[in-house]
Design a protein around this motif. Structure first.
Motif, PDB file in Angstrom:
ATOM      1  N   ASN A   1       0.852  -1.185   0.000  1.00  0.00           N
ATOM      2  CA  ASN A   1       0.000   0.000   0.000  1.00  0.00           C
ATOM      3  C   ASN A   1       0.890   1.239   0.000  1.00  0.00           C
ATOM      4  O   ASN A   1       1.721   1.417   0.904  1.00  0.00           O
TER       5      ASN A   1
ATOM      6  N   PHE B   1      -4.880   1.737  -1.532  1.00  0.00           N
ATOM      7  CA  PHE B   1      -6.223   1.294  -1.183  1.00  0.00           C
ATOM      8  C   PHE B   1      -6.518   1.697   0.259  1.00  0.00           C
ATOM      9  O   PHE B   1      -5.618   1.749   1.100  1.00  0.00           O
TER      10      PHE B   1
ATOM     11  N   TRP C   1      -6.970   5.456  -3.656  1.00  0.00           N
ATOM     12  CA  TRP C   1      -7.012   4.282  -4.528  1.00  0.00           C
ATOM     13  C   TRP C   1      -6.150   4.498  -5.770  1.00  0.00           C
ATOM     14  O   TRP C   1      -6.165   5.569  -6.378  1.00  0.00           O
TER      15      TRP C   1
ATOM     16  N   PRO D   1     -10.056   2.700  -9.701  1.00  0.00           N
ATOM     17  CA  PRO D   1     -10.897   1.515  -9.501  1.00  0.00           C
ATOM     18  C   PRO D   1     -12.257   1.630 -10.181  1.00  0.00           C
ATOM     19  O   PRO D   1     -12.619   2.684 -10.722  1.00  0.00           O
TER      20      PRO D   1
END
Length: 277
Positions: free
Chosen positions: A53, A158, A177, A181
């Motif tokens: 991440n 995310f 994100w 997405p």
């Protein structure tokens, strides 16, 4: 009724797919250093395709497996990245050896000395960047032997969405994100619902996702799904008066070639049976 030629053709296709899967199994076992009749000592990783991440810390797994819980001596660990000049990290003679470390990783890497005696050479990579993505090689040398493991690091952004009720609508917001997405709303029975979603990128190209579902019913439960090619976030949101009770979990894309081939073999078999009948 299918002819003999059609039956032979379908049988050959299924056998080819299954044979390819078997070859991958054999190669995976051989390359891991624990092949049939081989040594039980090897360098392994419990996650060879981690998804980090962005801006968070990520542990890259690497450990020396001797098949027992014994203490090992004279441990040295080297981490390298394909295409990178210099090293990611090096530990030798009981201390860091960072003379040849690439500036990209300065003050961002560490191992755990207390774990090295048990063969654990895992690397903690701090504040992950998009430029960190790539193939890493972990090399461990010790009194028990030596070996290497390759890890393919993938990067994404995310975050867990937050929910609130606003003017009769259920609003979900996820602040981070990447890649961009897709968003899907559905009701308790799995029926897809029509929501409106805004994707707003920041200067780094990371998206803030705000989605609104109109005309919701109090006491009902809705599913909010955010996904890209690396990560899927699935949230369950239950409306209780003016409050929203939520639960979120993540699914990471780590499907192996073996799983893909197995699925292909099953689907091929099904299609052949359907065709023959």
């Amino acid at each position: 009724m299918a002819s003999l030629g059609q039956m032979i053709f379908c049988t050959m296709i299924v056998l080819i797919v299954l044979f390819a899967a078997l070859i991958i199994v054999i190669l995976s076992v051989s390359l891991s250093g624990s092949g049939f009749g081989g040594s039980t000592s090897s360098v392994l990783s419990n996650n060879k395709k981690p998804i980090a991440n962005l801006r968070k810390d990520q542990l890259l797994s690497c450990y020396f497996n001797t098949g027992q819980n014994s203490v090992i001596n004279q441990v040295s660990v080297t981490w390298e990245k394909k295409g990178l000049t210099g090293l990611v990290y090096k530990y030798v003679n009981g201390a860091d050896a960072l003379t040849d470390q690439n500036p990209q990783f300065k003050a961002r890497t560490q191992v755990f000395p207390d774990s090295l005696a048990r063969g654990n050479g895992s690397l903690l990579l701090r504040a992950v960047r998009r430029s960190d993505e790539g193939e890493y090689t972990c090399s461990i040398s010790s009194s028990e032997g030596k070996g290497t493991a390759n890890i393919q690091l993938r990067t994404a952004a995310f975050s867990v969405p937050t929910f609130k009720l606003s003017s009769g609508a259920l609003v979900a917001e996820a602040r981070s994100w990447f890649p961009e997405p897709n968003v899907t709303w559905s009701d308790f029975d799995g029926h897809v619902l029509q929501g409106s979603t805004n994707f707003t990128p920041n200067s780094a190209g990371i998206f803030s996702v705000v989605s609104r579902l109109q005309s919701v019913n109090i006491s009902d439960t809705y599913t909010y799904r955010v996904e890209n090619n690396l990560v899927i976030s699935i949230s369950s949101a239950t409306l209780t008066g003016t409050e929203v009770s939520t639960n979120t979990y993540f699914i990471y894309n780590a499907a192996s070639s073996l799983l893909s081939l197995t699925y292909l073999g099953i689907m091929t078999s099904v299609l052949c049976i359907y065709y023959l009948t």
